[in-house]
Design an enzyme around this catalytic site. Structure first.
Site, PDB file in Angstrom:
ATOM      1  CE1 TYR A  41      -6.112  -6.661  -6.324  1.00 33.68           C
ATOM      2  CE2 TYR A  41      -5.170  -7.384  -3.930  1.00 33.68           C
ATOM      3  CZ  TYR A  41      -5.553  -6.675  -4.870  1.00 33.68           C
ATOM      4  OH  TYR A  41      -5.706  -5.347  -3.999  1.00 33.68           O
ATOM      5  NE  ARG A  66      -4.046  -2.113   2.621  1.00 30.96           N
ATOM      6  CZ  ARG A  66      -3.358  -3.295   3.327  1.00 30.96           C
ATOM      7  NH1 ARG A  66      -2.677  -3.465   3.960  1.00 30.96           N
ATOM      8  NH2 ARG A  66      -3.960  -4.508   3.088  1.00 30.96           N
ATOM      9  CE  LYS A  90      -7.975  -0.578   4.737  1.00 36.58           C
ATOM     10  NZ  LYS A  90      -8.939  -0.443   3.743  1.00 36.58           N
ATOM     11  CG  HIS A 110      -4.520  -0.598  -4.563  1.00 32.57           C
ATOM     12  ND1 HIS A 110      -4.534  -0.753  -3.307  1.00 32.57           N
ATOM     13  CD2 HIS A 110      -5.589  -1.331  -4.578  1.00 32.57           C
ATOM     14  CE1 HIS A 110      -4.979  -1.972  -3.335  1.00 32.57           C
ATOM     15  NE2 HIS A 110      -5.591  -2.628  -3.887  1.00 32.57           N
ATOM     16  CG  HIS A 115      -4.802  -8.882   1.373  1.00 36.45           C
ATOM     17  ND1 HIS A 115      -3.917  -9.169   0.378  1.00 36.45           N
ATOM     18  CD2 HIS A 115      -5.429  -8.162   2.347  1.00 36.45           C
ATOM     19  CE1 HIS A 115      -4.637  -7.651  -0.022  1.00 36.45           C
ATOM     20  NE2 HIS A 115      -5.614  -7.488   0.469  1.00 36.45           N
ATOM     21  NE  ARG A 126      -3.047  -4.135  -0.739  1.00 37.16           N
ATOM     22  CZ  ARG A 126      -1.996  -4.969   0.266  1.00 37.16           C
ATOM     23  NH1 ARG A 126      -1.040  -5.159   0.201  1.00 37.16           N
ATOM     24  NH2 ARG A 126      -2.607  -5.814   1.115  1.00 37.16           N
TER      25      ARG A 126
END
Length: 323
Positions: free
Chosen positions: A305, A166, A193, A270, A296, A273
Site C-alpha cells: 500500500y 475487511r 483475520k 477490499h 496488520h 481497506r
C-alpha cells in the site's frame, strides 16, 4: 460426522488412519477455531476439493504422499491461478498439522514444483482497485439518504474506509462495540483475520459531509438501534432484517461505483481497506500509523500500500512539468 461448511474437515473414510471419535472431534474442533470465519470457509472448500480429488484417484488424502501432492498441483496448475494453488497447499498443510502428521507440502519436491509453476504461470494476482480518498465524494453524492438503506450505505462506505476494514470485520461490528467521545469514536473490531481480540481502532471527527462518525450516528438514530448488529440487511420494502453479510459490502460498493461512472468490476469489498491505506501513504502518513488502523501485524502487505501511495510522490517523471 456432520459438521458445518465453515469447518475444514479431516476426512472420515476408509483411507484415513483409525482415529477414535474423540480424537476426530478434537481435531475438527481445533481446526474450526484456528482461523477467521472467512479463512475457514476458504480452507473448507480447498480441503474438500483435495479430498474429492483423492477419492477420484483412489489415494489417501491424509497422510498424503509427496507424489500425490505433486500430481494434484500439476493438474490444478492447468486451470487455476497460482494464488489458488498456494491456498490449497496451505489447507492441506493445516490438516496434516492438526492430525499430527508431517505435511508433505514442506518437501523439497513440492517446493521445487511450486517454484516451477510460479515461474511458468506467474504468481502476480491482479487485486481490486483501491477506492481512493478523492473517489469518496463521487460515491457519496450518488447515495439517496432519504431512505433507510441510503443512510446505512453512507455509514458503511465512510466507516469502512476510515477503519480500513475487511468485509468480515465491518459486518461483525455491534452497536456495543462503539464508544463515542469528544474526538470521535473507538471501535472494537471483531473477527479479525490476525485473531487480534484486543484491537480497538479510533475514528476522528471530520468537519465535512464525509464524517464517518456522524454517518454512523445518523444510521444508529435512523434505524433505532440499541444493541446487536450495527449493519443489517434491508428488504425491498424498507424492512430491516438481520446482520448484513460480508458479500453485501462488496455489492454495495459496486453499486455506487457504477453510479459514479466507474467500472464496478474493478472494485470490491477490499477497495475500502486498500483505499484508506494507499491514500494515507500518499498524504505522507507513517507506516506505523497505517498499520495501527489496518490492524496488520507484519509489514509485507502494508508495504504494498505504501509503495502504491508513494509512487507519485517525489516522482522523477515530474521533471516534465518544467517544460
Amino acid at each position: 460426522m456432520q459438521l458445518g461448511e465453515e469447518q475444514m474437515l479431516v476426512p472420515d473414510n476408509k483411507s484415513t488412519p483409525a482415529f477414535s471419535k474423540q480424537q476426530m472431534d478434537k481435531i475438527n474442533y481445533y481446526i474450526s477455531h484456528s482461523k477467521s470465519s472467512n479463512t475457514k470457509k476458504s480452507y473448507y472448500a480447498d480441503w474438500k476439493h483435495f479430498t474429492d480429488w483423492c477419492t477420484l484417484h483412489n489415494v489417501s488424502p491424509i497422510p498424503a504422499e509427496v507424489e500425490t501432492i505433486c500430481f494434484y498441483l500439476t493438474e490444478l496448475a492447468e486451470t487455476h491461478r497460482f494464488s489458488t494453488l498456494r491456498r490449497r497447499i496451505a489447507s492441506i498443510s493445516e490438516a496434516h498439522k492438526m492430525s499430527m502428521h508431517v505435511s508433505p507440502t514442506k518437501s523439497l519436491e513440492v517446493i521445487a514444483l511450486m517454484d516451477g509453476i510460479r515461474r511458468e504461470k506467474g504468481s502476480r494476482q491482479k487485486p481490486k482497485k483501491a477506492l481512493m480518498l478523492q473517489n469518496l465524494p463521487d460515491l457519496i453524492s450518488e447515495i439517496d439518504t432519504s431512505t433507510l438503506a441510503g443512510v446505512r450505505d453512507k455509514a458503511i462506505i465512510l466507516l469502512g474506509f476510515a477503519l480500513a476494514s475487511r468485509r468480515s470485520e465491518l459486518v461483525a461490528i455491534n452497536v456495543d462495540d462503539l464508544e463515542f467521545h469528544d474526538f470521535g469514536m473507538d471501535v472494537s473490531v471483531r473477527d479479525t483475520k490476525t485473531r487480534n481480540d484486543d484491537l480497538i481502532k479510533g475514528v476522528v471527527f471530520s468537519n465535512n459531509d464525509y464524517c464517518p462518525v456522524k454517518a454512523t450516528e445518523d444510521w444508529i438514530k435512523t434505524a433505532k438501534l440499541f444493541n446487536g448488529a450495527l449493519f443489517r440487511s434491508i428488504d425491498r420494502h424498507g424492512n430491516m432484517k438481520g446482520r448484513l453479510s460480508d458479500k453485501s459490502i462488496s455489492l454495495i460498493i459496486k453499486k455506487y461505483v457504477a453510479l459514479a461512472g466507474m467500472d464496478p468490476r474493478q472494485f470490491g469489498g477490499h477497495s475500502l481497506r486498500s483505499g484508506l491505506s494507499t491514500s494515507a501513504a500518499m498524504m505522507g502518513m507513517t507506516d506505523i500509523a497505517i498499520m495501527k488502523q489496518t490492524g496488520h501485524k507484519t509489514r509485507e502487505m502494508v508495504d504494498r500500500y505504501v509503495q502504491a501511495g508513494q509512487r507519485y510522490r517525489n516522482n522523477a517523471s515530474s521533471v516534465l512539468r518544467n517544460l
